[in-house]
Design a protein around this motif. Structure first.
Motif, mmCIF file in Angstrom:
data_model
loop_
_atom_site.group_PDB
_atom_site.id
_atom_site.type_symbol
_atom_site.label_atom_id
_atom_site.label_comp_id
_atom_site.label_asym_id
_atom_site.label_seq_id
_atom_site.Cartn_x
_atom_site.Cartn_y
_atom_site.Cartn_z
ATOM 1 N N ASP A 55 39.455 -1.404 -20.158
ATOM 2 C CA ASP A 55 40.426 -2.846 -19.860
ATOM 3 C C ASP A 55 40.916 -3.145 -21.851
ATOM 4 N N PHE A 56 39.281 -3.241 -21.636
ATOM 5 C CA PHE A 56 39.572 -3.297 -23.435
ATOM 6 C C PHE A 56 39.723 -2.780 -24.464
ATOM 7 N N ALA A 57 39.807 -1.194 -24.115
ATOM 8 C CA ALA A 57 39.872 -0.585 -25.159
ATOM 9 C C ALA A 57 41.804 -0.620 -25.615
ATOM 10 N N ALA A 58 42.842 -1.144 -23.951
ATOM 11 C CA ALA A 58 44.014 -0.797 -23.379
ATOM 12 C C ALA A 58 44.254 -2.190 -24.714
ATOM 13 N N LYS A 59 43.008 -3.417 -24.853
ATOM 14 C CA LYS A 59 43.379 -4.466 -26.032
ATOM 15 C C LYS A 59 43.095 -4.628 -27.627
ATOM 16 N N GLY A 60 42.534 -2.844 -27.596
ATOM 17 C CA GLY A 60 42.819 -2.806 -29.149
ATOM 18 C C GLY A 60 40.838 -2.526 -29.611
ATOM 19 N N VAL A 61 39.880 -2.486 -28.143
ATOM 20 C CA VAL A 61 38.592 -3.040 -28.496
ATOM 21 C C VAL A 61 38.264 -0.855 -28.328
ATOM 22 N N VAL A 62 37.678 -0.962 -30.039
ATOM 23 C CA VAL A 62 36.899 0.609 -29.911
ATOM 24 C C VAL A 62 35.675 0.721 -29.525
ATOM 25 N N GLY A 63 34.974 -0.414 -29.053
ATOM 26 C CA GLY A 63 33.200 -0.005 -28.918
ATOM 27 C C GLY A 63 33.062 -1.043 -28.679
ATOM 28 N N ILE A 64 32.203 -1.119 -27.262
ATOM 29 C CA ILE A 64 31.254 -2.201 -26.748
ATOM 30 C C ILE A 64 30.193 -2.113 -27.169
ATOM 31 N N TYR A 65 29.595 -2.716 -27.644
ATOM 32 C CA TYR A 65 27.696 -2.796 -27.936
ATOM 33 C C TYR A 65 26.912 -3.537 -27.207
ATOM 34 N N ILE A 66 25.858 -3.301 -25.950
ATOM 35 C CA ILE A 66 25.413 -3.818 -25.725
ATOM 36 C C ILE A 66 23.976 -4.122 -26.495
ATOM 37 N N VAL A 67 23.405 -5.061 -27.083
ATOM 38 C CA VAL A 67 22.408 -5.710 -27.956
ATOM 39 C C VAL A 67 21.383 -6.169 -27.382
ATOM 40 N N ALA A 68 19.987 -5.405 -27.488
ATOM 41 C CA ALA A 68 19.156 -6.410 -26.814
ATOM 42 C C ALA A 68 17.796 -6.669 -27.118
ATOM 43 N N VAL A 69 16.695 -7.671 -27.841
ATOM 44 C CA VAL A 69 15.583 -7.149 -28.682
ATOM 45 C C VAL A 69 14.731 -6.333 -27.353
ATOM 46 N N SER A 147 30.770 -13.823 -20.094
ATOM 47 C CA SER A 147 31.338 -12.514 -19.507
ATOM 48 C C SER A 147 32.276 -11.789 -19.217
ATOM 49 N N ALA A 148 32.455 -10.300 -19.674
ATOM 50 C CA ALA A 148 33.262 -9.220 -19.766
ATOM 51 C C ALA A 148 34.402 -9.740 -18.701
ATOM 52 N N GLN A 149 34.529 -10.915 -18.030
ATOM 53 C CA GLN A 149 35.706 -11.054 -17.148
ATOM 54 C C GLN A 149 36.728 -12.408 -18.611
ATOM 55 N N ASN A 150 35.995 -13.331 -18.468
ATOM 56 C CA ASN A 150 35.825 -14.419 -19.934
ATOM 57 C C ASN A 150 36.678 -13.950 -21.315
ATOM 58 N N VAL A 151 36.048 -12.762 -21.791
ATOM 59 C CA VAL A 151 36.586 -12.624 -22.723
ATOM 60 C C VAL A 151 37.459 -11.119 -22.478
ATOM 61 N N LEU A 152 37.588 -11.006 -22.123
ATOM 62 C CA LEU A 152 38.832 -9.600 -21.729
ATOM 63 C C LEU A 152 40.087 -10.537 -21.491
ATOM 64 N N GLU A 153 39.708 -11.795 -20.765
ATOM 65 C CA GLU A 153 41.434 -12.723 -20.646
ATOM 66 C C GLU A 153 41.313 -13.304 -21.905
ATOM 67 N N GLU A 154 40.815 -13.493 -22.410
ATOM 68 C CA GLU A 154 41.182 -14.432 -23.570
ATOM 69 C C GLU A 154 41.064 -13.740 -25.010
#
Length: 155
Positions: A55-69, A147-154
């Motif tokens: 769904d993110f890719a369909a909105k033009g997102v080329v990558g999702i990066y989960i960053v943890a310390v 949340s993914a849902q909130n970011v995706l909706e925006e």
């Protein structure tokens, strides 16, 4: 937190093994900052991004990066534990010394629980390495604003 329009910090991050450096690509990306791999809130937040990767890719997102310390061995084990090894557009990234988190202004002191420097919970949308949107939780254990849902909706 880093300002809208600012360039993402050029800080060494690793994926899968030590010295396997992460380069953020041009295009639209999502960076999800989490306080710690394997913690319950983080382990409940991240699957939403993985499940919605198409769904993110369909909105033009080329990558999702989960960053943890966390160190790269921990982030890699967490990815495997969650069963997300085979998602090529979702990256579990080690900010082993917190340098990226500090450069974003997203650090907080988690002494007594997770260690002194950890990341606030956030999601960030960047395009061509410029910050476009930022979603930061007011309480680090909450998973609402970021949340993914909130970011995706925006998007």
């Amino acid at each position: 937190m880093i300002a809208l329009g600012a360039t993402l910090p050029s800080v060494e991050l690793w994926e899968n093994k030590p010295n396997n450096k992460v380069e953020f690509p041009d295009g639209k990306i999502i960076i999800v900052g989490v306080p710690g791999a394997f913690t319950p809130p983080c382990s409940s937040q991240v699957p939403g991004y993985v499940v919605a990767a198409e769904d993110f890719a369909a909105k033009g997102v080329v990558g999702i990066y989960i960053v943890a310390v966390n160190d790269v061995f921990v982030t890699n084990a967490w990815k495997k534990n969650l069963g997300f090894e085979n998602y090529e557009n979702v990256h579990f990234v080690s900010d082993w010394n917190g340098e990226f988190t500090k450069a974003l202004g997203a650090e907080f002191d988690a002494s007594g629980l997770l260690g002194p420097v950890r990341s606030k919970r956030y999601a960030l949308v960047a395009e061509n390495k410029k910050v476009q949107k930022i979603y930061v939780e007011g309480v680090v254990t909450d998973v609402d604003v970021s949340s993914a849902q909130n970011v995706l909706e925006e998007l």
